[in-house]
Write an enzyme that holds these catalytic residues in place. Structure first.
Site, PDB file in Angstrom:
ATOM      1  CG  ASP A  14     -12.445   0.405   0.980  1.00 27.99           C
ATOM      2  OD1 ASP A  14     -11.969  -0.727   0.766  1.00 27.99           O
ATOM      3  OD2 ASP A  14     -13.346   0.612   1.826  1.00 27.99           O
ATOM      4  CB  SER A  15     -14.788  -2.441  -1.687  1.00 28.45           C
ATOM      5  OG  SER A  15     -14.556  -2.561  -0.303  1.00 28.45           O
ATOM      6  CE1 TYR A  46     -14.950  -3.654  -5.163  1.00 25.07           C
ATOM      7  CE2 TYR A  46     -12.583  -3.476  -4.883  1.00 25.07           C
ATOM      8  CZ  TYR A  46     -13.758  -3.012  -5.437  1.00 25.07           C
ATOM      9  OH  TYR A  46     -13.730  -1.926  -6.280  1.00 25.07           O
ATOM     10  N   GLY A  47     -14.805  -8.490  -0.625  1.00 22.82           N
ATOM     11  CA  GLY A  47     -14.247  -9.555   0.227  1.00 22.82           C
ATOM     12  C   GLY A  47     -14.802 -10.948  -0.001  1.00 22.82           C
ATOM     13  CB  CYS A  77      -9.671  -2.259  -0.720  1.00 22.17           C
ATOM     14  SG  CYS A  77     -10.576  -3.792  -0.676  1.00 22.17           S
ATOM     15  CG  ASN A  78      -6.742  -4.680   4.524  1.00 18.51           C
ATOM     16  OD1 ASN A  78      -5.769  -4.958   5.185  1.00 18.51           O
ATOM     17  ND2 ASN A  78      -7.419  -3.551   4.705  1.00 18.51           N
ATOM     18  CB  THR A  79     -10.369  -7.586  -0.389  1.00 16.10           C
ATOM     19  OG1 THR A  79     -10.916  -7.768   0.926  1.00 16.10           O
ATOM     20  CG2 THR A  79     -10.777  -8.726  -1.270  1.00 16.10           C
ATOM     21  CD  GLU A 155     -19.791   0.043   3.463  1.00 19.55           C
ATOM     22  OE1 GLU A 155     -20.538   0.808   2.855  1.00 19.55           O
ATOM     23  OE2 GLU A 155     -18.545   0.104   3.411  1.00 19.55           O
ATOM     24  CB  CYS A 187     -10.952  -5.663   6.956  1.00 17.95           C
ATOM     25  SG  CYS A 187     -12.453  -5.088   6.149  1.00 17.95           S
ATOM     26  CB  THR A 188     -11.042  -0.578   4.720  1.00 23.91           C
ATOM     27  OG1 THR A 188     -12.012  -1.484   4.193  1.00 23.91           O
ATOM     28  CG2 THR A 188      -9.920  -0.393   3.746  1.00 23.91           C
ATOM     29  CG  HIS A 189     -15.469  -1.763   6.376  1.00 26.41           C
ATOM     30  ND1 HIS A 189     -14.708  -1.796   5.224  1.00 26.41           N
ATOM     31  CD2 HIS A 189     -16.694  -1.304   6.015  1.00 26.41           C
ATOM     32  CE1 HIS A 189     -15.454  -1.386   4.203  1.00 26.41           C
ATOM     33  NE2 HIS A 189     -16.658  -1.078   4.653  1.00 26.41           N
TER      34      HIS A 189
HETATM   35  N1  DGL Z   1     -12.360  -2.996   1.816  1.00 28.44           N
HETATM   36  C1  DGL Z   1     -12.377  -4.408   2.120  1.00 28.44           C
HETATM   37  C2  DGL Z   1     -11.090  -4.815   2.789  1.00 28.44           C
HETATM   38  O1  DGL Z   1     -10.366  -3.998   3.338  1.00 28.44           O
HETATM   39  C3  DGL Z   1     -13.551  -4.746   2.999  1.00 28.44           C
HETATM   40  C4  DGL Z   1     -14.900  -4.527   2.361  1.00 28.44           C
HETATM   41  C5  DGL Z   1     -15.230  -5.479   1.248  1.00 28.44           C
HETATM   42  O2  DGL Z   1     -15.362  -6.690   1.468  1.00 28.44           O
HETATM   43  O3  DGL Z   1     -15.324  -5.005   0.143  1.00 28.44           O
HETATM   44  O4  DGL Z   1     -10.755  -5.971   2.765  1.00 28.44           O
END
Ligand code: DGL
Length: 269
Positions: A14-15, A46-47, A77-79, A155, A187-189
């Site tokens: 993940d990011s 990353y988003g 990571c979804n992004t 975070e 999104c992971t978070h």
């Molecule tokens: N991990 C990213 C996601 O799931 C979220 C955090 C980011 O923006 O990097 O989209």
């Protein structure tokens, strides 16, 4: 006949810290598997970045995990999953995205096929979940909301802060006006904010978390021989590209009831 075994770990990245919600779910649902988690904290988020930059990070992270000897990679990571799906890239090991299993899980949960998606700006701009859902169910209605402020709040470890709950309300309330019955935490978070999001959404909306859906997809592939199961868990590694002071504290909370190993800082270059 004895099932073939492959004791190599599953890699995931993940990011940042949020992908630990995916690791937690995989550890619970696949108790015999070993895992190597990479949090690319040095380059988070990353988003808000362009698809070309995200593609570069995605490729570097997957190659890094391949070099660690993993048997498969989960792009938690979804992004990054959004870019993986758009590009149809080839790697030496099976690579899983979280978007398609999340879309499938949402359609299964939704009675009226009116589905909301919360995600980063990049995931929403690419319509990742919209396309994945419509590919499976052309008649579904999908509504999206980008929530860029939620990642830094998680975070920071402010999962249950009044300020975070206010921000959640600002993002979630408008999407509810579309009469959705299901809401994807894309999104992971966001699974870390499940309580606050659920309070705003109310009891009649199904919350769908890709973290649960991806473990199911991997288990199915173990049945088809795309990958093979391990005989027992022997390894759990947490790697990050930068160690922030709050990482261990937030990671410990997100991973409960699993204990976290010592963090190792790595250079993926
Ligand atoms: N991990 C990213 C996601 O799931 C979220 C955090 C980011 O923006 O990097 O989209």
């Amino acid at each position: 006949m004895e099932t073939k075994k492959d004791d190599r770990p599953i890699g995931l990245f993940d990011s940042g810290i949020g992908g630990l919600t995916v690791l937690r779910s995989l550890m619970t649902q696949l108790p015999s598997e070993s895992f190597i988690y990479l949090g690319d904290t040095a380059r988070l988020p990353y988003g808000n970045k362009s698809p070309a930059t995200i593609e570069r990070y995605l490729t570097q992270n997957i190659h890094f995990l391949e070099r660690q000897g993993v048997k498969a990679v989960v792009v938690a990571c979804n992004t990054a999953s959004t870019v993986l799906l758009d590009r149809k890239m080839d790697f030496n090991v099976p690579v899983y995205n979280v978007i398609e299993p999340g879309a499938q899980a949402a359609l299964k949960a939704s009675s009226g096929k009116r589905i909301g998606v919360l995600g980063t700006k990049a995931t929403v701009a690419a319509k990742a979940y919209v396309n994945a859902i419509l590919k499976l169910e052309g008649g579904a209605q999908v509504f999206q909301q980008a929530c860029p402020l939620l990642v830094p709040l998680v975070e920071e470890g402010w999962e249950d802060d009044p300020l975070t709950n206010l921000v959640i309300y600002r993002y979630v309330n408008p999407i509810l006006q579309n009469g959705i019955d299901t809401l994807i935490l894309g999104c992971t978070h966001y699974p870390a904010l499940r309580g606050g999001i659920g309070r705003v959404a109310g009891p009649n909306i199904q919350l769908v978390d890709s973290a649960e859906a991806i473990a199911f997809a991997i288990t199915q592939d173990m049945g088809t021989g795309r990958i093979y199961p391990s005989s027992q868990r022997t390894e759990l590694k947490l790697l990050t590209t930068d160690v922030s002071p709050s990482f261990v504290e937030v990671a410990t909370r997100l991973m409960r009831p699993h204990a976290i190993p010592a963090l190792q800082e790595v250079d993926i270059g």
